[in-house]
Design a protein around this motif. Structure first.
Motif, PDB file in Angstrom:
ATOM      1  N   ALA A   7     -11.909   5.867   6.659  1.00 50.00           N
ATOM      2  CA  ALA A   7     -12.908   5.509   5.643  1.00 50.00           C
ATOM      3  C   ALA A   7     -13.243   6.698   4.747  1.00 50.00           C
ATOM      4  O   ALA A   7     -13.268   6.588   3.509  1.00 50.00           O
ATOM      5  CB  ALA A   7     -14.172   4.985   6.319  1.00 50.00           C
ATOM      6  N   TYR A  62     -11.691   0.034  -5.366  1.00 46.45           N
ATOM      7  CA  TYR A  62     -11.260  -0.658  -4.152  1.00 46.45           C
ATOM      8  C   TYR A  62     -11.392   0.258  -2.938  1.00 46.45           C
ATOM      9  O   TYR A  62     -11.906  -0.148  -1.886  1.00 46.45           O
ATOM     10  CB  TYR A  62      -9.813  -1.128  -4.312  1.00 46.45           C
ATOM     11  CG  TYR A  62      -9.205  -1.682  -3.046  1.00 46.45           C
ATOM     12  CD1 TYR A  62      -9.452  -2.993  -2.646  1.00 46.45           C
ATOM     13  CD2 TYR A  62      -8.401  -0.875  -2.238  1.00 46.45           C
ATOM     14  CE1 TYR A  62      -8.910  -3.491  -1.471  1.00 46.45           C
ATOM     15  CE2 TYR A  62      -7.856  -1.372  -1.069  1.00 46.45           C
ATOM     16  CZ  TYR A  62      -8.116  -2.675  -0.693  1.00 46.45           C
ATOM     17  OH  TYR A  62      -7.579  -3.155   0.484  1.00 46.45           O
ATOM     18  N   CYS A  63     -10.913   1.514  -3.070  1.00 48.76           N
ATOM     19  CA  CYS A  63     -11.000   2.471  -1.960  1.00 48.76           C
ATOM     20  C   CYS A  63     -12.446   2.701  -1.540  1.00 48.76           C
ATOM     21  O   CYS A  63     -12.761   2.740  -0.344  1.00 48.76           O
ATOM     22  CB  CYS A  63     -10.353   3.795  -2.354  1.00 48.76           C
ATOM     23  SG  CYS A  63      -8.548   3.740  -2.483  1.00 48.76           S
ATOM     24  N   ILE A  69     -17.535  -0.598   3.406  1.00 51.83           N
ATOM     25  CA  ILE A  69     -17.591  -1.759   4.310  1.00 51.83           C
ATOM     26  C   ILE A  69     -17.260  -1.332   5.744  1.00 51.83           C
ATOM     27  O   ILE A  69     -17.945  -1.711   6.698  1.00 51.83           O
ATOM     28  CB  ILE A  69     -16.611  -2.863   3.840  1.00 51.83           C
ATOM     29  CG1 ILE A  69     -17.113  -3.478   2.532  1.00 51.83           C
ATOM     30  CG2 ILE A  69     -16.455  -3.936   4.915  1.00 51.83           C
ATOM     31  CD1 ILE A  69     -16.117  -4.423   1.880  1.00 51.83           C
ATOM     32  N   VAL A  70     -16.196  -0.516   5.887  1.00 48.28           N
ATOM     33  CA  VAL A  70     -15.799  -0.059   7.215  1.00 48.28           C
ATOM     34  C   VAL A  70     -16.889   0.784   7.869  1.00 48.28           C
ATOM     35  O   VAL A  70     -17.236   0.590   9.044  1.00 48.28           O
ATOM     36  CB  VAL A  70     -14.489   0.773   7.132  1.00 48.28           C
ATOM     37  CG1 VAL A  70     -14.196   1.462   8.461  1.00 48.28           C
ATOM     38  CG2 VAL A  70     -13.313  -0.130   6.750  1.00 48.28           C
ATOM     39  N   THR A 108       0.792  -1.228   0.000  1.00 50.11           N
ATOM     40  CA  THR A 108       0.000   0.000   0.000  1.00 50.11           C
ATOM     41  C   THR A 108       0.825   1.279   0.000  1.00 50.11           C
ATOM     42  O   THR A 108       0.285   2.354  -0.241  1.00 50.11           O
ATOM     43  CB  THR A 108      -0.968   0.017   1.202  1.00 50.11           C
ATOM     44  OG1 THR A 108      -0.223  -0.096   2.434  1.00 50.11           O
ATOM     45  CG2 THR A 108      -1.952  -1.127   1.120  1.00 50.11           C
ATOM     46  N   HIS A 115      -4.369   1.705   5.738  1.00 48.86           N
ATOM     47  CA  HIS A 115      -4.471   0.240   5.793  1.00 48.86           C
ATOM     48  C   HIS A 115      -3.780  -0.335   7.019  1.00 48.86           C
ATOM     49  O   HIS A 115      -4.214  -1.362   7.552  1.00 48.86           O
ATOM     50  CB  HIS A 115      -3.921  -0.386   4.513  1.00 48.86           C
ATOM     51  CG  HIS A 115      -4.918  -0.441   3.406  1.00 48.86           C
ATOM     52  ND1 HIS A 115      -5.335   0.681   2.737  1.00 48.86           N
ATOM     53  CD2 HIS A 115      -5.619  -1.488   2.878  1.00 48.86           C
ATOM     54  CE1 HIS A 115      -6.233   0.334   1.827  1.00 48.86           C
ATOM     55  NE2 HIS A 115      -6.421  -0.964   1.893  1.00 48.86           N
ATOM     56  N   LEU A 148     -10.363   7.554   2.455  1.00 45.87           N
ATOM     57  CA  LEU A 148     -10.251   6.606   1.342  1.00 45.87           C
ATOM     58  C   LEU A 148     -11.192   6.992   0.205  1.00 45.87           C
ATOM     59  O   LEU A 148     -10.865   6.822  -0.979  1.00 45.87           O
ATOM     60  CB  LEU A 148     -10.575   5.182   1.826  1.00 45.87           C
ATOM     61  CG  LEU A 148      -9.466   4.457   2.586  1.00 45.87           C
ATOM     62  CD1 LEU A 148      -9.995   3.146   3.156  1.00 45.87           C
ATOM     63  CD2 LEU A 148      -8.261   4.193   1.689  1.00 45.87           C
ATOM     64  N   LEU A 161      -6.336   0.102   9.680  1.00 50.20           N
ATOM     65  CA  LEU A 161      -7.419  -0.869   9.500  1.00 50.20           C
ATOM     66  C   LEU A 161      -6.964  -2.276   9.895  1.00 50.20           C
ATOM     67  O   LEU A 161      -7.734  -3.047  10.478  1.00 50.20           O
ATOM     68  CB  LEU A 161      -7.899  -0.866   8.042  1.00 50.20           C
ATOM     69  CG  LEU A 161      -8.642   0.386   7.575  1.00 50.20           C
ATOM     70  CD1 LEU A 161      -8.970   0.285   6.088  1.00 50.20           C
ATOM     71  CD2 LEU A 161      -9.922   0.588   8.383  1.00 50.20           C
ATOM     72  N   THR A 162      -5.714  -2.596   9.565  1.00 49.39           N
ATOM     73  CA  THR A 162      -5.180  -3.909   9.927  1.00 49.39           C
ATOM     74  C   THR A 162      -5.114  -4.068  11.439  1.00 49.39           C
ATOM     75  O   THR A 162      -5.483  -5.106  11.991  1.00 49.39           O
ATOM     76  CB  THR A 162      -3.775  -4.108   9.312  1.00 49.39           C
ATOM     77  OG1 THR A 162      -3.852  -3.954   7.895  1.00 49.39           O
ATOM     78  CG2 THR A 162      -3.238  -5.495   9.644  1.00 49.39           C
ATOM     79  N   VAL A 194     -13.773  -0.528   0.309  1.00 46.57           N
ATOM     80  CA  VAL A 194     -13.249  -0.658   1.674  1.00 46.57           C
ATOM     81  C   VAL A 194     -13.888   0.376   2.593  1.00 46.57           C
ATOM     82  O   VAL A 194     -14.299   0.063   3.724  1.00 46.57           O
ATOM     83  CB  VAL A 194     -11.714  -0.496   1.686  1.00 46.57           C
ATOM     84  CG1 VAL A 194     -11.195  -0.429   3.117  1.00 46.57           C
ATOM     85  CG2 VAL A 194     -11.054  -1.660   0.943  1.00 46.57           C
TER      86      VAL A 194
END
Length: 264
Positions: free
Chosen positions: A119, A249-250, A256-257, A17, A27, A122, A30-31, A253
């Protein structure tokens, strides 16, 4: 999950990333969130700096010929292509350096599980990537005004969730700069900042960590090798104007978050 496996995953996430336009800092946060890691940003600072050092080294490996040419030009002690490029890099560093020095404590709080912020940032990154993909192709090089504007984009990208490579490459392309030159400038301009950050932390003595030397080594190696692969891939993607897929993708994600945060 074992500490070594966590370090390996964090290294892979950072390596991918840092160069792909999806925000490495976002990320990583988020991880940690997925791992239910409640440690403060200061506690994981050494791991974060170690991973960034690995991707800085990966950048130098990928662009070793360019860096070699720049140093050869500098050693001639005359105004030439390498001298101008070096000064452009220095100019581009000014905005991020000012933000980093003046708002260091505030920035630290932004990296303490600010998942909703990540979020939304992103989403901003995704919008930038969409705009960049639609920009016209040119052969323009970076000039002094461009360097300042790209530097401002890099300063804004300190926020978790704003991709540094995404923001700087998108800004470059929107300014009409050649796509390959945009990627080259974007990746090389971050190396001095990372090295400067490491030096600052060493001087300040901010390296408190819950990570062992083995964990740091595993994270470094993972970030280094995945970083090389991601950097080479990203250059090809920028030239082909395929950044919109990372925008999707951004967005995905981020949604979803936000959905998970709303439910919980």
């Amino acid at each position: 999950m074992s500490d070594l496996l966590r370090a390996l995953i964090l290294g892979i996430v950072q390596g991918l990333t840092e160069f792909l336009p999806v925000s490495s800092s976002g990320h990583l946060e988020l991880t940690k969130w997925l791992f239910n890691d409640d440690s403060l940003a200061a506690d994981s600072m050494l791991m974060t700096v170690t991973l960034h050092a690995a991707t800085a080294l990966a950048t130098m490996v990928v662009f070793r010929k360019d860096i070699g040419e720049i140093f050869r030009d500098l050693l001639k002690f005359e105004w030439n292509t390498g001298t101008k490029f070096s000064l452009l890099i220095i100019v581009s560093m000014i905005p991020a350096a000012i933000v980093g020095i003046m708002f260091d404590e505030l920035l630290t709080t932004l990296f303490d599980r600010q998942i909703v912020l990540v979020a939304f940032m992103l989403i901003v990154t995704g919008l930038l990537l969409f705009l960049a993909d639609r920009a016209k192709r040119t052969e323009k090089s970076v000039d002094w005004t461009d360097a300042i504007l790209i530097g401002i984009a890099q300063a804004i990208a300190i926020l978790p969730g704003i991709s540094r490579s995404g923001a700087t490459i998108s800004t470059s392309v929107l300014l009409g700069i050649d796509r390959e030159k945009s990627a080259r400038f974007s990746f090389l301009m971050v190396v001095p900042l990372i090295l400067g950050k490491i030096a600052k932390d060493l001087i300040d003595g901010d390296f408190t960590s819950t990570n062992s030397a083995v964990e740091l080594t595993v994270g470094f190696i993972a970030a280094f090798f995945t970083g090389i692969a991601a950097c080479v891939w990203m250059i090809k993607l920028v030239k082909k104007a395929e950044l919109k897929y990372f925008a999707y993708y951004c967005f995905a994600v981020a949604l979803i978050v936000l959905a998970v945060m709303t439910i919980s």
